[in-house]
Design a protein around this motif. Sequence first.
Motif, PDB file in Angstrom:
ATOM      1  N   ALA A   5     -33.691  44.834  91.887  1.00 20.43           N
ATOM      2  CA  ALA A   5     -34.892  44.874  92.726  1.00 20.43           C
ATOM      3  C   ALA A   5     -34.597  44.460  94.166  1.00 20.43           C
ATOM      4  O   ALA A   5     -35.139  45.042  95.108  1.00 20.43           O
ATOM      5  CB  ALA A   5     -35.970  43.968  92.135  1.00 20.43           C
ATOM      6  N   PHE A   6     -33.743  43.454  94.356  1.00 24.06           N
ATOM      7  CA  PHE A   6     -33.451  42.942  95.696  1.00 24.06           C
ATOM      8  C   PHE A   6     -32.397  43.776  96.424  1.00 24.06           C
ATOM      9  O   PHE A   6     -32.221  43.636  97.629  1.00 24.06           O
ATOM     10  CB  PHE A   6     -32.954  41.500  95.623  1.00 24.06           C
ATOM     11  CG  PHE A   6     -34.000  40.494  95.210  1.00 24.06           C
ATOM     12  CD1 PHE A   6     -35.343  40.815  95.117  1.00 24.06           C
ATOM     13  CD2 PHE A   6     -33.619  39.198  94.914  1.00 24.06           C
ATOM     14  CE1 PHE A   6     -36.288  39.871  94.743  1.00 24.06           C
ATOM     15  CE2 PHE A   6     -34.563  38.237  94.531  1.00 24.06           C
ATOM     16  CZ  PHE A   6     -35.897  38.585  94.444  1.00 24.06           C
ATOM     17  N   SER A   7     -31.694  44.628  95.708  1.00 19.11           N
ATOM     18  CA  SER A   7     -30.626  45.425  96.307  1.00 19.11           C
ATOM     19  C   SER A   7     -31.182  46.377  97.367  1.00 19.11           C
ATOM     20  O   SER A   7     -32.226  46.994  97.160  1.00 19.11           O
ATOM     21  CB  SER A   7     -29.913  46.231  95.220  1.00 19.11           C
ATOM     22  OG  SER A   7     -29.026  47.146  95.797  1.00 19.11           O
ATOM     23  N   PRO A   8     -30.490  46.513  98.502  1.00 18.74           N
ATOM     24  CA  PRO A   8     -30.961  47.430  99.541  1.00 18.74           C
ATOM     25  C   PRO A   8     -31.013  48.892  99.095  1.00 18.74           C
ATOM     26  O   PRO A   8     -31.625  49.714  99.762  1.00 18.74           O
ATOM     27  CB  PRO A   8     -29.941  47.260 100.672  1.00 18.74           C
ATOM     28  CG  PRO A   8     -29.303  45.946 100.434  1.00 18.74           C
ATOM     29  CD  PRO A   8     -29.338  45.729  98.955  1.00 18.74           C
ATOM     30  N   SER A   9     -30.393  49.216  97.977  1.00 17.92           N
ATOM     31  CA  SER A   9     -30.452  50.601  97.497  1.00 17.92           C
ATOM     32  C   SER A   9     -31.658  50.847  96.596  1.00 17.92           C
ATOM     33  O   SER A   9     -31.899  51.970  96.189  1.00 17.92           O
ATOM     34  CB  SER A   9     -29.160  50.951  96.748  1.00 17.92           C
ATOM     35  OG  SER A   9     -29.023  50.128  95.611  1.00 17.92           O
ATOM     36  N   SER A  10     -32.439  49.805  96.286  1.00 13.77           N
ATOM     37  CA  SER A  10     -33.641  49.987  95.465  1.00 13.77           C
ATOM     38  C   SER A  10     -34.872  50.026  96.361  1.00 13.77           C
ATOM     39  O   SER A  10     -34.810  49.673  97.541  1.00 13.77           O
ATOM     40  CB  SER A  10     -33.769  48.842  94.462  1.00 13.77           C
ATOM     41  OG  SER A  10     -34.171  47.664  95.124  1.00 13.77           O
TER      42      SER A  10
END
Length: 167
Positions: free
Chosen positions: A9-14
Amino acid sequence: MLGFYLLLAFSPSSGPGRLLDHWLNIRLVFTFPGLVIASVIYSLPFMVNPLLAGFRNLPADLNEASRTLGKSDWTTLIRVLLPCLRAPLVTGAVLSFAHTIGEFGVVMMIGGSIPGVTRVASVAIYDEVQSTHYPEANHYALALLALSFSVLLPVYLINYRHNKSPL
């Protein structure tokens, strides 16, 4: 498991991570703020249970009296109910803190182990054990144990005295 889903959820790709990164310039993965937010989410049940018990034990008369005096729901909550919940609030906060101190999975997933940034004691213990530096791991573990007891003992003593009924 929760750490993995928070990492996604916190990943910049999500979606949520991309929104935070692009629009608010906030990156939560492998940062201290992300570690704090993930720890709060992880420890939330330890805060909610004492608060629910505290709300259940409040007399209904408090709420009714406040409404009779024309106070709004928000004013009733802030000025009447929450001051009566001081002990459950402190208990929940201390339990959440003590629970989070030893957390490993969420910390590793969201914070990683960046020295000086996101390396915490539970990760340091893991690193020392992996390196077969057992005396150092023991020092970290004893420090965590002492900190947990020093935080929890006063709360339990205060709650014991508060809940102790006179004979």
